[in-house]
Design a protein around this motif. Structure first.
Motif, mmCIF file in Angstrom:
data_model
loop_
_atom_site.group_PDB
_atom_site.id
_atom_site.type_symbol
_atom_site.label_atom_id
_atom_site.label_comp_id
_atom_site.label_asym_id
_atom_site.label_seq_id
_atom_site.Cartn_x
_atom_site.Cartn_y
_atom_site.Cartn_z
ATOM 1 N N LYS A 137 0.843 -1.199 0.000
ATOM 2 C CA LYS A 137 0.000 0.000 0.000
ATOM 3 C C LYS A 137 0.874 1.244 0.000
ATOM 4 C CE LYS A 137 -4.230 -1.522 2.218
ATOM 5 N NZ LYS A 137 -5.168 -1.262 3.296
ATOM 6 N N TYR A 138 0.462 2.233 -0.790
ATOM 7 C CA TYR A 138 1.151 3.514 -0.857
ATOM 8 C C TYR A 138 0.159 4.615 -0.550
ATOM 9 C CZ TYR A 138 5.070 1.131 -2.965
ATOM 10 O OH TYR A 138 6.132 0.297 -3.180
ATOM 11 N N LYS A 139 0.517 5.478 0.384
ATOM 12 C CA LYS A 139 -0.335 6.592 0.775
ATOM 13 C C LYS A 139 0.198 7.862 0.135
ATOM 14 C CE LYS A 139 -1.992 9.051 4.837
ATOM 15 N NZ LYS A 139 -1.874 9.164 6.289
ATOM 16 N N LEU A 140 -0.685 8.625 -0.499
ATOM 17 C CA LEU A 140 -0.297 9.869 -1.149
ATOM 18 C C LEU A 140 0.361 10.806 -0.149
ATOM 19 C CD1 LEU A 140 -0.406 11.614 -3.717
ATOM 20 C CD2 LEU A 140 -2.570 12.499 -2.872
ATOM 21 N N HIS A 141 1.547 11.310 -0.503
ATOM 22 C CA HIS A 141 2.267 12.250 0.361
ATOM 23 C C HIS A 141 2.148 13.666 -0.179
ATOM 24 C CE1 HIS A 141 5.287 13.978 2.958
ATOM 25 N NE2 HIS A 141 5.995 14.346 1.921
ATOM 26 N N LYS A 142 2.608 13.898 -1.414
ATOM 27 C CA LYS A 142 2.535 15.228 -2.026
ATOM 28 C C LYS A 142 2.351 15.099 -3.526
ATOM 29 C CE LYS A 142 5.213 18.172 1.045
ATOM 30 N NZ LYS A 142 6.372 19.046 1.158
ATOM 31 N N LYS A 143 1.666 16.098 -4.084
ATOM 32 C CA LYS A 143 1.480 16.182 -5.528
ATOM 33 C C LYS A 143 2.187 17.431 -6.050
ATOM 34 C CE LYS A 143 -2.852 13.856 -6.438
ATOM 35 N NZ LYS A 143 -4.115 13.970 -7.121
ATOM 36 N N ASN A 144 2.546 17.383 -7.316
ATOM 37 C CA ASN A 144 3.099 18.533 -8.023
ATOM 38 C C ASN A 144 4.344 19.102 -7.335
ATOM 39 O OD1 ASN A 144 3.097 20.247 -10.225
ATOM 40 N ND2 ASN A 144 1.881 21.804 -9.178
ATOM 41 N N VAL A 145 5.296 18.236 -7.019
ATOM 42 C CA VAL A 145 6.561 18.671 -6.437
ATOM 43 C C VAL A 145 7.682 18.413 -7.440
ATOM 44 C CG1 VAL A 145 5.849 18.343 -4.040
ATOM 45 C CG2 VAL A 145 6.915 16.460 -5.263
#
Length: 162
Positions: free
Chosen positions: A62-70
């Motif tokens: 499982k992967y949990k979203l950390h940050k977008k558009n970096v």
């Protein structure tokens, strides 16, 4: 006069209802786009939305979203063979990364936002130390997801393995 007030009241209610329904439509559209994008990647097994947090299941992890558009960049070849902050020797042909805060050994799923390609890397170093950058990838990981081979910085989404 009562008719005018009633008419204005109805217009306000209709406007509020339309804005709420368009927000719901946007959420559904974004959810559908996320599913379409992740299905193209091949390794994705499922997408679950848990109280507004994206959880991806890739190869039974499982992967949990950390940050977008970096921003993410890649290491220069001059670092090959040098020890990293974790004590591991750096190799530009492996799938590793540098991040300022994640513990060493953390697995990250890094996805290029332009073309949807992704790689899974392990944090073994600290950095990047350039303002505005979130992640330094090895050359191999960077060019596996790069849309244009001439660029040195990508806009990516980072998800953390749980």
């Amino acid at each position: 006069m009562k008719k005018l007030i009633t008419l204005l009241f109805l217009l306000v209610i209709i406007t509020i209802a339309k804005s709420q329904s368009s927000d719901k439509q946007k959420a559904v559209t974004q959810k559908n786009l996320a599913v379409k994008d992740t299905v193209k990647k091949g390794k994705l097994i499922a997408v679950q939305l848990e109280t507004g947090v994206d959880t991806l299941v890739v190869d039974n992890a499982k992967y949990k979203l950390h940050k977008k558009n970096v921003s993410a960049s890649y290491y220069h070849d001059k670092f090959n063979g040098r020890k990293t902050s974790s004590g591991i020797r750096f190799d530009n042909n492996k799938y590793t990364a540098a991040h300022r805060k994640f513990p060493f050994g953390t697995k990250l799923k890094v996805t290029n936002e332009v073309n949807g390609k992704s790689v899974i890397v392990e944090v073994i170093d600290r950095g990047p130390f350039t303002k505005g950058r979130e992640l330094d990838l090895t050359r191999r990981a960077f060019f596996d997801i790069a849309a244009h081979k001439g660029k040195g910085v990508l806009k990516v989404t980072i998800a953390v393995q749980q």
